[in-house]
Design a protein around this motif. Structure first.
Motif, mmCIF file in Angstrom:
data_model
loop_
_atom_site.group_PDB
_atom_site.id
_atom_site.type_symbol
_atom_site.label_atom_id
_atom_site.label_comp_id
_atom_site.label_asym_id
_atom_site.label_seq_id
_atom_site.Cartn_x
_atom_site.Cartn_y
_atom_site.Cartn_z
ATOM 1 N N ASN A 116 0.808 -1.218 0.000
ATOM 2 C CA ASN A 116 0.000 0.000 0.000
ATOM 3 C C ASN A 116 0.841 1.267 0.000
ATOM 4 O OD1 ASN A 116 -2.118 -1.822 2.204
ATOM 5 N ND2 ASN A 116 -2.559 -1.383 0.070
ATOM 6 N N LEU A 117 2.102 1.159 0.421
ATOM 7 C CA LEU A 117 2.983 2.326 0.465
ATOM 8 C C LEU A 117 3.538 2.702 -0.906
ATOM 9 C CD1 LEU A 117 5.081 1.401 3.640
ATOM 10 C CD2 LEU A 117 3.230 3.067 3.522
ATOM 11 N N VAL A 118 3.520 1.743 -1.848
ATOM 12 C CA VAL A 118 4.134 1.961 -3.158
ATOM 13 C C VAL A 118 3.376 3.050 -3.920
ATOM 14 C CG1 VAL A 118 4.716 0.918 -5.381
ATOM 15 C CG2 VAL A 118 4.967 -0.406 -3.265
ATOM 16 N N SER A 121 4.102 6.951 -0.686
ATOM 17 C CA SER A 121 5.158 7.576 0.108
ATOM 18 C C SER A 121 6.541 7.049 -0.255
ATOM 19 C CB SER A 121 4.905 7.335 1.601
ATOM 20 O OG SER A 121 4.775 5.935 1.867
ATOM 21 N N HIS A 122 6.597 5.893 -0.928
ATOM 22 C CA HIS A 122 7.870 5.254 -1.247
ATOM 23 C C HIS A 122 7.817 4.651 -2.644
ATOM 24 C CE1 HIS A 122 7.668 5.315 3.166
ATOM 25 N NE2 HIS A 122 8.971 5.182 3.206
ATOM 26 N N THR A 123 8.995 4.393 -3.194
ATOM 27 C CA THR A 123 9.080 3.662 -4.452
ATOM 28 C C THR A 123 8.957 2.167 -4.162
ATOM 29 O OG1 THR A 123 11.478 3.395 -4.345
ATOM 30 C CG2 THR A 123 10.634 5.422 -5.346
ATOM 31 N N GLU A 124 8.753 1.387 -5.216
ATOM 32 C CA GLU A 124 8.614 -0.060 -5.029
ATOM 33 C C GLU A 124 9.882 -0.674 -4.445
ATOM 34 O OE1 GLU A 124 7.646 -4.078 -7.686
ATOM 35 O OE2 GLU A 124 7.066 -2.091 -8.426
ATOM 36 N N ASP A 125 11.043 -0.245 -4.910
ATOM 37 C CA ASP A 125 12.305 -0.783 -4.374
ATOM 38 C C ASP A 125 12.463 -0.431 -2.897
ATOM 39 O OD1 ASP A 125 12.953 -1.906 -6.797
ATOM 40 O OD2 ASP A 125 14.191 -0.201 -7.455
ATOM 41 N N GLU A 126 12.062 0.787 -2.538
ATOM 42 C CA GLU A 126 12.164 1.183 -1.127
ATOM 43 C C GLU A 126 11.252 0.322 -0.253
ATOM 44 O OE1 GLU A 126 13.253 5.957 -1.234
ATOM 45 O OE2 GLU A 126 11.172 5.322 -1.542
ATOM 46 N N VAL A 127 10.051 0.065 -0.745
ATOM 47 C CA VAL A 127 9.119 -0.730 0.050
ATOM 48 C C VAL A 127 9.587 -2.174 0.153
ATOM 49 C CG1 VAL A 127 6.736 -1.495 0.278
ATOM 50 C CG2 VAL A 127 7.212 0.790 -0.564
ATOM 51 N N LYS A 128 10.146 -2.724 -0.898
ATOM 52 C CA LYS A 128 10.694 -4.075 -0.839
ATOM 53 C C LYS A 128 11.775 -4.174 0.232
ATOM 54 C CE LYS A 128 9.856 -5.697 -5.586
ATOM 55 N NZ LYS A 128 10.504 -6.088 -6.870
ATOM 56 N N ALA A 129 12.628 -3.162 0.292
ATOM 57 C CA ALA A 129 13.683 -3.157 1.307
ATOM 58 C C ALA A 129 13.091 -3.039 2.713
ATOM 59 C CB ALA A 129 14.655 -2.005 1.036
#
Length: 283
Positions: A116-118, A121-129
């Motif tokens: 839900n953050l993608v 507030s964040h990119t997909e790579d950031e959320v994966k991390a």
């Protein structure tokens, strides 16, 4: 009324007539309609004043009782409060950081997944991390055992306690509420949450609290089991924004508004499109 019996005797001394006579005696109560007009006005005025005074006293009593229970939060000028105003997504990002570093130790958000953050507030790579930092219980495996693994985008935010009983034990009997929809579940929304977070103070003279409770005039009953959760510089924002108490409270409230209403911006964009389309039609 008193009755008087009158006896008339004949010459032979025999009673010829015995008739009861009614004689009126003064009554202890006087009819209101028989009073002079001036006295009627005086008595009516006294009655109205007495009834009005009693009503006012009762209303004030109820008002004082209500104010003893809860202090209503003020209305704050949220940037997303306008009918066509969107959320501050930089604030949403900082608010997630506040939740993760401050609130997540006690409060769950079981209806929110990392995905839900993608794009919010964040990119997909950031959320994966971010998700991979969480240890998620999964299973059973081929041997029938549960195991832990790094989180994925599809996983929901991890809970701080395995069940409600464990949460109560860890918090002196109080159950920390889930924050997924907290701004919708509380009267006043983000105004209430902001006021609660920043409203801790010393109890007034004469008010004593049990051990483990804290005074907060915005909390119903004014005695809250949660210790003051935020203060100046409680964390360092990734974007360098000064983490004052009011800034931290504002950011986490904005994040909680988005969590409770993820369609917030889309709904307002649709409203804007409808408004523009309606204006373009003309008379």
């Amino acid at each position: 009324m008193a009755a008087l019996r009158v006896t008339v005797l004949s010459g032979s001394g025999k009673a010829l007539l015995s008739t009861p006579k009614a004689i009126k005696t003064p009554s202890a109560k006087m009819s209101f309609s028989a009073l002079p007009r001036s006295r009627k006005v005086a008595l009516t005025t006294i009655g109205v004043l007495t009834a009005g005074g009693a009503g006012l006293a009762l209303a004030l009593h109820q008002s004082v009782k209500a104010s003893d229970l809860e202090l209503h939060p003020p209305n704050y000028p949220w940037s997303h409060a306008g009918p066509l105003s969107s959320l501050d997504h930089a604030s949403v990002r900082r608010g997630y950081q506040v939740y993760k570093q401050v609130c997540a130790a006690c409060h769950s958000m079981e209806y929110l997944a990392f995905r839900n953050l993608v794009g919010v507030s964040h990119t997909e790579d950031e959320v994966k991390a971010i998700a991979e930092e969480a240890e998620v219980v999964d299973g059973p495996d081929e041997s029938g055992e549960m195991f832990t693994r790094p989180g994925k985008l599809s996983d929901y935010f991890p809970k701080p306690y395995p069940n409600a009983e464990a949460a109560r034990v860890a918090n002196n009997g109080a159950l920390p509420p889930d924050l997924s929809y907290i701004v919708n579940a509380r009267h006043g929304g983000e105004d209430y949450v902001f006021s609660l977070l920043t409203g801790y103070c010393e109890p007034p003279a004469g008010v004593e609290l049990r051990e483990g409770l804290y005074y907060n005039p915005y909390f119903p009953g004014q005695a809250i089991g949660m210790a003051p959760p935020i203060y100046n510089e409680i964390l360092e924002y990734d974007d360098g924004t000064p983490a004052t108490m009011s800034q931290v409270a504002k950011d986490v409230c904005t994040f909680l508004r988005w969590a409770a209403e993820p369609e917030h911006d889309q709904r307002k964009r649709m409203g804007l499109k409808v408004t523009r389309k309606g204006r373009g039609r003309g008379p």
